[in-house]
Design a protein around this motif. Sequence first.
Motif, PDB file in Angstrom:
ATOM      1  N   SER A  33       0.686  -1.156  -0.093  1.00 32.97           N
ATOM      2  CA  SER A  33       0.233  -0.070   0.027  1.00 32.97           C
ATOM      3  C   SER A  33       0.827   1.139  -0.040  1.00 32.97           C
ATOM      4  O   SER A  33       0.447   2.223  -0.882  1.00 32.97           O
ATOM      5  N   LEU A  40      -5.783  -0.760  -0.381  1.00 31.98           N
ATOM      6  CA  LEU A  40      -5.907  -2.036  -0.572  1.00 31.98           C
ATOM      7  C   LEU A  40      -7.023  -2.654  -0.079  1.00 31.98           C
ATOM      8  O   LEU A  40      -7.392  -2.391   1.113  1.00 31.98           O
ATOM      9  N   ARG A 144      -6.666  -2.765  -5.935  1.00 33.52           N
ATOM     10  CA  ARG A 144      -5.979  -1.427  -5.647  1.00 33.52           C
ATOM     11  C   ARG A 144      -6.434  -0.173  -6.139  1.00 33.52           C
ATOM     12  O   ARG A 144      -6.856  -0.242  -7.251  1.00 33.52           O
TER      13      ARG A 144
END
Length: 512
Positions: A33, A40, A144
């Motif tokens: 991340s 995420l 993501r």
Amino acid sequence: MATLNDLLRASTRLDAPDREWLHLLVGDWQLISDLSFADLVLWVRRTAPEDPSAPVLTGGPIDSIQVGEWVAVSHVRPNTGQMAFYDDVVTRAAPPHLRTLIEDAFENQGVVRSPQVHHHDEVRVRDEAFPVSRAGRPIAVVSRHTNLGGRTPTRLELTYVSIGDALVRMVAEGAFPTMAAPSSGPRGAPRVGDGVIRLDADGLVLYASPNAISSIHRLGHKGAVIGTVLATIVAEVLSRSESPVDESLALVLTGRAAWRTELSSRSATITLRAVPIMERRQRVGALILSRDVTELRRRERELLTKDATIREIHHRVKNNLQTVAALLRLQGRRLPDGQAKTALEEAVRRVGTIALVHETLSQGFDETVDFDEIAVRGLQAVVEVATSEHQVHSTVIGSFGRMRAEDATSMAMVISELVQNAAEHGLADRDGLIEVRAERRVEDGDDIIVVTITDDGAGLPTGFRPGLAGLGTRIVTSLVGDLRGTIRWANREPSGTIVTFNARLRRIDRDR
């Protein structure tokens, strides 16, 4: 709030190894991340659990999620950039535009990017999805979400994103997380914001963030970092240092194993974490995280030195008190039987009781003691000295627990005086039992301890009044007052004495 394990057991049929793999990923995905500057979200396909002991989750969005839909079970935000989601999405179903993306990533077992930029809460967000694979098969999907903002990314950001992309591909291939990586370490574990170094397969530094370069320079390296083999830099620094070398240092510096280590020179201390970067199961380089922990380790050493000094002080106080007790004992032996000799013997016992508390403190790491050991040892010592002609047994019931040193000293003195009185006066002409009972509880936020000392001896003398009693009773009354408590004497049926006192203990700092 349900835990990740509860959500997985209630929403899926994943077996224990698969669930553990997801736990490992969530335990380390802050790294991805932060490198990606992106949120995420971990998604699993909801199925009816086969385990009858699986928890049943009700309430909130999860109630409306049907079997076959994708449900979010974990969410992490970046520490290095702007978040995409202000609200937590855990237990929510995947929205339509994400559902297709998640399905494609799961079926194709690869990284999938949405062809369109979506708006979430007036923020432009780029969505991607990639599978979480274990043992050659997908078990979940991670999406993501990057907040695109409105500025041109820097070289540092582009480099970080490329490393994050490599880790994403490793997750899709089942090469990340790494089972062999240490799950924990000393304080000061490095993070992305502390410093990033990118190595090639031969250990050559391809990129180093400004923080990473600064930490290496603080070690004593004066030359360039980028374009140099990291192991060569460290070897040159260590050649001028007398600090011990961790045997795992070579593995970390070359990026050949997922491990952590610590490196110290005369001027600085840094922690290093290596994450090998794999492509198709072949190592193509490594990510090295570095953190300057010089000040952190200095403070830890100061605390250790302070603790050792305090323990040494308590040890010397104990020795000095024992010397005083020995001198008083020698002086008492030169006196004939009488009040003077008795007074010196009582002084020896009182000094010995205080010495026992300091002895216990000298063996600990803070200014608190486990008083149960002091109570047992002190009780036995007093009874053995006070009774020579009759057989007196003693016992401790309940637990005193831990308390601060100032409370322990007063508590030990009170118990010693009361037990001495019970043995010397109540059981002077007979066998018997002395019982010390402790009960600890919390009242109105205060830590209260109630101590009851009983014996089956002769009982209180006629007309007993604590204010007019001897020195020992006056000492007890004064110390109980210092403990912010009260004390009461009474006769015990059918014979004996019962003394009950309570103390309001000082609060123990749990962070010490």
